[in-house]
Design an enzyme around this catalytic site. Sequence first.
Site, short mmCIF file in Angstrom:
data_model
loop_
_atom_site.label_atom_id
_atom_site.label_comp_id
_atom_site.label_asym_id
_atom_site.label_seq_id
_atom_site.Cartn_x
_atom_site.Cartn_y
_atom_site.Cartn_z
N ASP A 67 29.49 94.98 32.39
CA ASP A 67 30.00 94.03 33.38
C ASP A 67 29.28 94.15 34.71
O ASP A 67 28.52 95.09 34.95
CB ASP A 67 31.51 94.23 33.57
CG ASP A 67 31.92 95.70 33.71
OD1 ASP A 67 31.04 96.53 33.99
OD2 ASP A 67 33.10 95.99 33.55
N ASN A 136 45.60 99.77 33.28
CA ASN A 136 46.36 98.72 32.60
C ASN A 136 45.78 98.40 31.23
O ASN A 136 46.11 97.37 30.63
CB ASN A 136 46.40 97.45 33.47
CG ASN A 136 45.01 96.90 33.76
OD1 ASN A 136 44.00 97.42 33.25
ND2 ASN A 136 44.93 95.84 34.54
N HIS A 138 42.56 97.84 30.58
CA HIS A 138 41.37 96.98 30.53
C HIS A 138 40.16 97.75 30.03
O HIS A 138 40.03 98.95 30.23
CB HIS A 138 41.13 96.25 31.86
CG HIS A 138 40.56 97.04 33.00
ND1 HIS A 138 41.16 97.10 34.24
CD2 HIS A 138 39.44 97.79 33.10
CE1 HIS A 138 40.43 97.85 35.03
NE2 HIS A 138 39.37 98.28 34.37
N GLU A 143 40.90 92.02 31.43
CA GLU A 143 42.23 92.35 31.93
C GLU A 143 43.30 91.99 30.89
O GLU A 143 43.02 91.24 29.94
CB GLU A 143 42.50 91.57 33.23
CG GLU A 143 41.50 91.88 34.35
CD GLU A 143 41.72 93.23 35.03
OE1 GLU A 143 42.44 94.09 34.47
OE2 GLU A 143 41.16 93.43 36.13
C1 GLP Z 1 36.30 99.58 36.06
C2 GLP Z 1 35.22 99.18 35.04
C3 GLP Z 1 35.56 99.66 33.67
C4 GLP Z 1 36.02 101.10 33.75
C5 GLP Z 1 37.34 101.15 34.45
C6 GLP Z 1 37.87 102.57 34.64
O1 GLP Z 1 36.98 98.53 36.62
N1 GLP Z 1 34.91 97.78 35.00
O2 GLP Z 1 34.42 99.52 32.82
O3 GLP Z 1 36.16 101.64 32.47
O4 GLP Z 1 37.33 100.46 35.65
O5 GLP Z 1 37.23 103.20 35.70
P1 GLP Z 1 37.27 104.75 35.98
O6 GLP Z 1 36.40 105.36 34.93
O7 GLP Z 1 36.69 104.92 37.35
O8 GLP Z 1 38.67 105.17 35.88
#
Ligand code: GLP
Length: 243
Positions: A67, A136, A138, A143
């Site tokens: 992304d 959540n 995702h 989402e």
């Molecule tokens: C972000 C990314 C995801 C990631 C998630 C968790 O928004 N787009 O790909 O897995 O949040 O992030 P973190 O690893 O910092 O908890």
Amino acid sequence: MKVIVCDNYDEVSEKATQLVEAQILENDHSVLGLATGSTPLGLYERLVEGVTLRGIAYKNVCTINLDEYLGLEKEHPESYRTFMSVNLFDKIDISTENTYIPDGTFDTAEEECLRYEQVIDSVGPIDLQILGIGKNGHIGFNEPGTDSKSLTHVVELVASTRESNARFFPSIDEVPTYAITMGIKSILKSKKIILMAAGKNKAEAVKTLLSKDVNESFPASILWNHDNVTLIVDRDAYELVKS
Ligand code: GLP
């Protein structure tokens, strides 16, 4: 879904590193699907070390990222392109033209989504996809409520995701409102998937995931429909799962 419970975050990173490097040793032209966020940082540090310590070569490897924020220039300090360059690409022997990340500055984002899905199909299929998980549920920026048949698409980030990611920006107002993300179906096209989760703040998400209730309201649960997923989790993130 195979579940590997590790003692701590370092061990999660170590285990993921072993699986990624095994993939590259098996096929030096592997296509890796990569994620951003804090979770894969330990993995990326170890992959960098692997170049000198274990002779892992990225010359022929391609990467496809999940992304990118919409509206951030590639050079923006918080773009996912910058994140990947700083934490991995600039430190390994990979050619920039073999690293794919959606272009968040495209005039017509929908065209960029179509182009990106074609990249996934033509450069891919992805041999090994790395995923983190949002609180959540995702995955990527898919989402809750995202169609499980979704391909690469534009998404409006929910407030909780913008709040979580605000820690990287000077203020929450500067966190982009939209992003381009691989869809759930795009992710499921990968041959193998590794989902990493660490820390107490992921415990609820891991518990929900392992309840096996496959539901679009919790995007990561759709991974139960894939036949080669490994969840690598630390004790903190696993603590709410009843044994
Ligand atoms: C972000 C990314 C995801 C990631 C998630 C968790 O928004 N787009 O790909 O897995 O949040 O992030 P973190 O690893 O910092 O908890």
